[in-house]
Design a protein around this motif. Structure first.
Motif, PDB file in Angstrom:
ATOM      1  N   ASP A 170      -0.013   7.975  13.237  1.00  0.00           N
ATOM      2  CA  ASP A 170      -0.174   8.319  11.993  1.00  0.00           C
ATOM      3  C   ASP A 170      -1.438   8.299  11.274  1.00  0.00           C
ATOM      4  OD1 ASP A 170       2.544   8.970  12.396  1.00  0.00           O
ATOM      5  OD2 ASP A 170       3.660   7.537  11.433  1.00  0.00           O
TER       6      ASP A 170
ATOM      7  N   PRO B   1      -1.100  -1.961  11.224  1.00  0.00           N
ATOM      8  CA  PRO B   1       0.028  -1.124  12.101  1.00  0.00           C
ATOM      9  C   PRO B   1       0.378  -2.149  13.205  1.00  0.00           C
ATOM     10  CG  PRO B   1      -2.129   0.209  11.672  1.00  0.00           C
ATOM     11  CD  PRO B   1      -2.342  -1.181  11.240  1.00  0.00           C
ATOM     12  N   THR B   2       1.842  -1.944  13.301  1.00  0.00           N
ATOM     13  CA  THR B   2       2.393  -2.721  14.395  1.00  0.00           C
ATOM     14  C   THR B   2       3.236  -1.919  15.444  1.00  0.00           C
ATOM     15  OG1 THR B   2       4.527  -2.742  13.043  1.00  0.00           O
ATOM     16  CG2 THR B   2       3.010  -4.422  12.594  1.00  0.00           C
ATOM     17  N   SER B   3       2.995  -0.851  15.407  1.00  0.00           N
ATOM     18  CA  SER B   3       3.492   0.120  16.421  1.00  0.00           C
ATOM     19  C   SER B   3       2.788   1.295  16.658  1.00  0.00           C
ATOM     20  CB  SER B   3       5.055   0.723  16.128  1.00  0.00           C
ATOM     21  OG  SER B   3       4.869   1.576  15.157  1.00  0.00           O
ATOM     22  N   TRP B   4       2.622   1.826  17.962  1.00  0.00           N
ATOM     23  CA  TRP B   4       1.847   3.016  18.587  1.00  0.00           C
ATOM     24  C   TRP B   4       2.136   4.102  17.503  1.00  0.00           C
ATOM     25  CZ3 TRP B   4      -2.012   1.759  21.137  1.00  0.00           C
ATOM     26  CH2 TRP B   4      -2.102   0.970  21.947  1.00  0.00           C
ATOM     27  N   ARG B   5       3.310   4.180  16.968  1.00  0.00           N
ATOM     28  CA  ARG B   5       3.406   5.383  15.976  1.00  0.00           C
ATOM     29  C   ARG B   5       2.665   5.210  14.779  1.00  0.00           C
ATOM     30  NH1 ARG B   5       7.210   9.450  15.292  1.00  0.00           N
ATOM     31  NH2 ARG B   5       7.679   9.834  13.069  1.00  0.00           N
ATOM     32  N   GLU B   6       2.546   3.936  14.264  1.00  0.00           N
ATOM     33  CA  GLU B   6       1.847   3.887  13.139  1.00  0.00           C
ATOM     34  C   GLU B   6       0.293   4.200  13.512  1.00  0.00           C
ATOM     35  OE1 GLU B   6       3.957   0.644  10.337  1.00  0.00           O
ATOM     36  OE2 GLU B   6       2.905  -0.190  11.941  1.00  0.00           O
ATOM     37  N   TRP B   7      -0.216   3.757  14.710  1.00  0.00           N
ATOM     38  CA  TRP B   7      -1.670   4.032  14.974  1.00  0.00           C
ATOM     39  C   TRP B   7      -1.700   5.522  15.030  1.00  0.00           C
ATOM     40  CZ3 TRP B   7      -5.331   0.770  14.595  1.00  0.00           C
ATOM     41  CH2 TRP B   7      -5.171  -0.488  14.794  1.00  0.00           C
TER      42      TRP B   7
END
Length: 73
Positions: free
Chosen positions: A65, A57-63
């Motif tokens: 999710d 994961p490269t963004s906080w949104r992906e974390w």
């Protein structure tokens, strides 16, 4: 053969963790040793993940999710 090798490596690491930890505690405090072990394990897992081609994961949104999917699956 891979399973036997993996199990043997795990047993060897676990068997040496106590004596090495005891020696390391003569030089550093317990918190520093604990943080070093966790960070070392995280770096090792990151390296294994990169070599296996896992998506990191490269963004906080992906974390977020990932947390949501695992929690409500």
């Amino acid at each position: 053969m891979k399973a036997i090798l993996g199990a043997s490596a795990t047993i060897a690491v676990w068997a040496t963790a106590f004596p090495f930890g005891k020696v390391a505690l003569q030089s550093v405090d317990a918190l520093t040793l604990s943080v070093a072990r966790v960070v070392g394990g995280a770096i090792l897992m990151l390296i294994i993940g990169v070599f296996k081609g896992l998506h990191i994961p490269t963004s906080w949104r992906e974390w977020g999710d990932i947390h949501f999917v695992r929690r409500y699956r």
